[in-house]
Design a protein around this motif. Structure first.
Motif, mmCIF file in Angstrom:
data_model
loop_
_atom_site.group_PDB
_atom_site.id
_atom_site.type_symbol
_atom_site.label_atom_id
_atom_site.label_comp_id
_atom_site.label_asym_id
_atom_site.label_seq_id
_atom_site.Cartn_x
_atom_site.Cartn_y
_atom_site.Cartn_z
ATOM 1 N N MET A 1 124.284 10.866 28.784
ATOM 2 C CA MET A 1 123.869 9.516 29.386
ATOM 3 C C MET A 1 123.694 8.882 28.387
ATOM 4 N N ALA A 2 124.197 7.212 27.698
ATOM 5 C CA ALA A 2 123.877 7.207 26.602
ATOM 6 C C ALA A 2 123.161 5.710 26.558
ATOM 7 N N ARG A 3 122.170 5.139 26.120
ATOM 8 C CA ARG A 3 120.959 4.050 25.803
ATOM 9 C C ARG A 3 121.570 3.343 24.762
ATOM 10 N N THR A 4 122.191 1.979 25.528
ATOM 11 C CA THR A 4 122.308 1.037 23.848
ATOM 12 C C THR A 4 121.149 -0.151 24.754
ATOM 13 N N ASP A 5 121.136 -1.154 23.517
ATOM 14 C CA ASP A 5 120.060 -2.182 23.821
ATOM 15 C C ASP A 5 121.286 -3.361 24.851
ATOM 16 N N VAL A 6 122.585 -3.185 24.183
ATOM 17 C CA VAL A 6 123.106 -4.231 24.875
ATOM 18 C C VAL A 6 124.486 -3.803 25.189
ATOM 19 N N ILE A 7 125.218 -3.818 26.224
ATOM 20 C CA ILE A 7 126.373 -3.719 26.778
ATOM 21 C C ILE A 7 127.373 -5.279 26.835
ATOM 22 N N LEU A 27 120.980 -5.156 16.552
ATOM 23 C CA LEU A 27 120.839 -4.344 17.950
ATOM 24 C C LEU A 27 121.495 -2.655 18.122
ATOM 25 N N SER A 28 121.510 -1.969 18.837
ATOM 26 C CA SER A 28 122.712 -1.286 19.265
ATOM 27 C C SER A 28 123.539 -1.392 20.724
ATOM 28 N N VAL A 29 124.995 -1.587 20.075
ATOM 29 C CA VAL A 29 125.737 -2.094 21.300
ATOM 30 C C VAL A 29 127.054 -1.949 21.616
ATOM 31 N N SER A 30 127.224 -1.359 22.872
ATOM 32 C CA SER A 30 128.346 -0.644 23.584
ATOM 33 C C SER A 30 129.326 -1.806 23.178
ATOM 34 N N LEU A 31 130.822 -1.488 23.592
ATOM 35 C CA LEU A 31 131.492 -2.523 23.854
ATOM 36 C C LEU A 31 132.551 -2.505 24.561
ATOM 37 N N ASP A 230 117.031 1.786 37.278
ATOM 38 C CA ASP A 230 116.357 2.337 36.175
ATOM 39 C C ASP A 230 115.962 1.208 35.866
ATOM 40 N N GLY A 231 116.459 -0.172 36.172
ATOM 41 C CA GLY A 231 115.821 -1.228 35.562
ATOM 42 C C GLY A 231 116.750 -1.611 34.418
ATOM 43 N N ARG A 232 117.731 -0.811 34.758
ATOM 44 C CA ARG A 232 118.767 -1.249 33.371
ATOM 45 C C ARG A 232 120.368 -1.444 34.242
ATOM 46 N N VAL A 242 126.755 4.199 30.533
ATOM 47 C CA VAL A 242 126.526 3.805 29.038
ATOM 48 C C VAL A 242 125.189 2.575 30.213
ATOM 49 N N ASP A 243 124.036 3.025 29.750
ATOM 50 C CA ASP A 243 122.358 2.410 30.070
ATOM 51 C C ASP A 243 122.372 0.760 28.671
#
Length: 415
Positions: A1-7, A27-31, A230-232, A242-243
């Motif tokens: 499970m990858a966790r990031t600030d913003v998707i 911020l950690s960002v997943s595009l 889970d709130g994300r 990816v969360d």
């Protein structure tokens, strides 16, 4: 499970620009996108960064123009008859927003974005090492008849009163700028306060590489899987879930596939369009984009060849391509400029995401915490991608935005 600030969902120029601005804030960002960066709508455009834009694209009002469209004789527009009943309410709303006082309302609300569009691109290009793709020599709009030029004069007078620079030219003056054109037109308008790029795909990918250099991650995934966990926010990807604490929908014409199930139903429609590249013929070339006003297409020098872009096609987003507008425009295009053989076997089709007021939605999603919207940029996705990304990021970070964001809120459609 990858966790990031913003998707960020959507890897066109709008989504990539938003992701890059967010990454620049640390911020950690997943595009996330289902296709490689920049290969959908961002790929197919005239490459113009329209800092000079003032009014929305007009709805044709002349009976002669409407009849040509109705009988499928107009190069600038095409339609699928079966789709007209669905899109008719949107078309009437678009008509209301593209005439009279509504035009000036659009101009006032959109001017801050257009006025900053070139500067925001230049900043990102410097950071991404993409300056080589930028041309700052404006673009040229030609009118085959003096009557067509005179018809445009009220709009030009309003634009001049607003302080935007342009030069009205005769045939000879236009051909000083573009000596490769044939003198089969009578007037021209040169827009010096515009820029253009010779490879929109390469620009978008350069921004994506800069995003990755700042620690951003690009993942293949299905945006339609967006849901809360889970709130994300969570999206399923080829590398697993990816969360993100926050999510941005920058999916252009596909945004409603994600938003409708969340209860966010906005009046987005799609103007389909086509382009095709051609080899040069002889030793003539173009120095900048040229728009043939009465025929309704653009000719643009690109790294891939001479790109011809069509006007709008009103059809279901995913209906099979019907690039008949090329059959209508090619004889007139070849008369204006010596065009060689096509580079591709078939024209490329893209989809412009358009709201009836021609303005994008930028800001918080109504009724959904930590969900943000950045889509619906109509004909100006390339132009507005970086400046929209800046505005969105300022809102997400709780900063004072550089301009009032109220005109771009989704709630304008929920009155």
């Amino acid at each position: 499970m990858a966790r990031t600030d913003v998707i960020v969902l959507g890897a066109g120029v709008v989504g990539v620009s938003a992701a890059l601005h967010l990454a620049k804030r640390g911020l950690s960002v997943s595009l996330i996108d289902r296709k490689p960066v920049g290969e959908e709508t961002s790929y197919g455009n005239a490459g113009i960064i329209e800092g000079n834009t003032y009014f929305p694209y007009p709805f044709p009002l002349k009976i002669s123009a409407l009849l040509k469209i109705a009988f499928k004789q107009a190069p600038e527009a095409n339609y699928h008859l079966s789709y007209l009943p669905k899109i008719a309410p949107w078309l009437f709303a678009y008509l209301r927003h593209s005439r009279g006082a509504a035009m000036f309302e659009f101009a006032a609300k959109m001017r801050p974005l257009f006025a900053n569009s070139i500067a925001e691109h230049e900043k990102l290009m410097r950071e991404a090492g993409a300056e080589r793709y930028l041309r700052t020599n404006g673009w040229l709009k030609i009118y085959r008849t003096t009557q067509a030029f005179n018809d445009a004069k009220p709009d030009l007078d309003a634009i001049a009163a607003a302080g935007l620079a342009f030069e009205a030219l005769d045939t000879a003056g236009s051909m000083v700028l573009e000596p490769g054109l044939s003198p089969i037109f009578e007037r021209g308008i040169y827009w010096p306060q515009a820029a253009s790029v010779n490879n929109p795909l390469a620009v978008t990918r350069a921004y994506a590489e800069r995003f990755k250099a700042l620690g951003g991650v690009i993942v293949t995934g299905d945006a339609r899987s967006l849901h809360r966990a889970d709130g994300r926010w969570r999206v399923d990807t080829t590398e697993g879930p990816v969360d993100g604490a926050q999510a941005v929908v920058a999916l252009g014409p596909w945004a409603q596939d994600v938003l409708d199930p969340l209860g966010i139903r906005l009046p987005l429609e799609v103007k389909r369009g086509y382009h095709r590249h051609f080899k040069p013929k002889g030793n003539k070339g173009l120095n900048r984009p040229v728009l043939d006003a009465e025929v309704g297409y653009a000719m643009v020098p690109m790294e891939q060849g001479l790109r011809l872009t069509t006007g709008a096609e009103f059809a279901a987003r995913d209906a099979p391509p019907t690039p008949v507008q090329f059959d209508r425009l090619m004889p007139q295009a070849r008369a204006l400029f010596p065009i060689g053989e096509p580079v591709e076997d078939e024209p490329w089709m893209g989809r412009r995401p358009c709201f009836p007021d021609s303005m994008p939605v930028i800001g918080a999603a109504p009724g959904q915490s930590n969900l943000w919207l950045d889509y619906g940029h109509a004909h100006w996705g390339l132009t507005l991608g970086p400046v929209s990304g800046r505005l969105l990021t300022e809102l997400m970070m709780g900063e004072t935005p550089f301009t009032d964001p109220a005109p771009y809120r989704a709630e304008r459609f929920m009155k």
